[in-house]
Design an enzyme around this catalytic site. Sequence first.
Site, PDB file in Angstrom:
ATOM      1  N   ASP A  97       0.790  -1.225   0.000  1.00 34.53           N
ATOM      2  CA  ASP A  97       0.000   0.000   0.000  1.00 34.53           C
ATOM      3  C   ASP A  97       0.825   1.279   0.000  1.00 34.53           C
ATOM      4  OD1 ASP A  97       1.072   0.065   2.590  1.00 34.53           O
ATOM      5  OD2 ASP A  97      -0.773  -0.638   3.528  1.00 34.53           O
ATOM      6  N   GLU A 119       0.163  -9.077  -1.410  1.00 37.57           N
ATOM      7  CA  GLU A 119      -0.626  -8.570  -0.282  1.00 37.57           C
ATOM      8  C   GLU A 119      -1.831  -7.757  -0.778  1.00 37.57           C
ATOM      9  OE1 GLU A 119       1.394  -7.574   3.661  1.00 37.57           O
ATOM     10  OE2 GLU A 119       0.359  -5.685   3.243  1.00 37.57           O
ATOM     11  N   GLU A 133      -2.466   5.075   2.570  1.00 38.32           N
ATOM     12  CA  GLU A 133      -2.299   3.660   2.242  1.00 38.32           C
ATOM     13  C   GLU A 133      -3.577   2.989   1.730  1.00 38.32           C
ATOM     14  OE1 GLU A 133       1.042   4.749   4.989  1.00 38.32           O
ATOM     15  OE2 GLU A 133      -1.130   5.097   4.988  1.00 38.32           O
ATOM     16  N   HIS A 206       4.615   5.718  14.080  1.00 36.62           N
ATOM     17  CA  HIS A 206       5.129   6.587  13.015  1.00 36.62           C
ATOM     18  C   HIS A 206       4.075   7.037  12.010  1.00 36.62           C
ATOM     19  CE1 HIS A 206       5.037   2.642  11.045  1.00 36.62           C
ATOM     20  NE2 HIS A 206       4.883   3.332   9.920  1.00 36.62           N
ATOM     21  N   ARG A 208       1.353   8.650   9.565  1.00 41.25           N
ATOM     22  CA  ARG A 208       1.035  10.049   9.280  1.00 41.25           C
ATOM     23  C   ARG A 208      -0.224  10.511  10.006  1.00 41.25           C
ATOM     24  NH1 ARG A 208       2.833   8.412   4.204  1.00 41.25           N
ATOM     25  NH2 ARG A 208       4.499   9.666   3.296  1.00 41.25           N
ATOM     26  N   HIS A 239      11.312   6.170  14.442  1.00 37.00           N
ATOM     27  CA  HIS A 239      11.293   6.474  13.012  1.00 37.00           C
ATOM     28  C   HIS A 239      12.129   7.720  12.742  1.00 37.00           C
ATOM     29  CE1 HIS A 239       9.455   7.359   9.045  1.00 37.00           C
ATOM     30  NE2 HIS A 239       9.165   6.072   9.022  1.00 37.00           N
TER      31      HIS A 239
END
Length: 365
Positions: A97, A119, A133, A206, A208, A239
């Site tokens: 993604d 996936e 994603e 991490h 967004r 991260h």
Amino acid sequence: MKKVMLVFGTRPEAIKMCPLVNELKARTDEFETVVTVTGQHREMLDQVLRVFDVTPDHDLAIMKPGQTLFDVTCDVLLKLKAVLEDETPDVVLVHGDTTTSFAAALACFYLQIPVGHVEAGLRTHDIYSPWPEEFNRQAVDIVSEYYFAPTEASKQNLLGEGKLESGIWVTGNTGIDALRTTVREGYSHPELDWAEGSRLILITAHRRENLGEPMHRMFRAIRRVMEEHPDTKAIYPIHMNPLVRKAAHEELDGFDRLHIIDPLEVLDFHNFMAASHLILTDSGGIQEEAPSLGKPVLVMRDTTERPEGVAAGTLKLVGTEEDVIYREFSRLLSDQAEYEVMSHASNPYGDGHASERIADVIGGK
């Protein structure tokens, strides 16, 4: 012989695509295997490539300071065009993604090159969660010809969208394949030596959509619980995103039983998971990997595209509200019966042979 190109650019993609790269490369009588990396992540991507001994044939090297989704999408689309035209692969495999996967699939569509989606079929059905994603993976599935679904539930998502069953294969998840390479007996590390004798909590955060106040709430909840349980120690491989680092240091600095460390190489991280008591994360891949190691996972997100783990009891969705995270984290540390239920639940994500099944499909077996 088929020419198969794999395109990926981030650490999570590389962890799941490198076992497939090596499976395809081992079948030299069936495939010419070409590896193209975009460098959407740089240092973290290169770490994974070293662990799996994968050398890219093409490196687009797109990463730049302060890059945006606009930058990544445009740079991958434009730079990959020349590579695809030069290599003329029979099929291009992308994973999951990421923006790299979306832009690579779009480039293949424009050039009418078949796409295989590793996936495929994961869904939250909310294109803003996770963002970007959920949009990326739905868009990749619009243009794909081969759908490698990790679970039966993912297959059902694809069928529900009108995808042809003849193009869908349930393979398991290649991330479980990776664990067969990386988790090792007798592994040691100074940070694990520091944590020895305590219940080790492994943290990742991490995403967004969690930047800003949600991340501050997550960190405050974690610190509150650990202050009440002196037999715990935590390790947080942080991260590279400066906004993540700022929030973590503001909320967690000065607490000596929680170590913030630089990102771990994949071999180290998988062995840290194996040594941990439980995991708090907003990551996607960890939701699949940790259950195969018998580790309960609290998912600090409002949605998950991996409902199989929740249904199996290995994952619990706790969102980003401080009091909810505090309550559920406290419960797992205080209620042994609850911990046992989550740590012994079955793993629905595969048996470690997904790469072999994907290679068989591409090879026409």
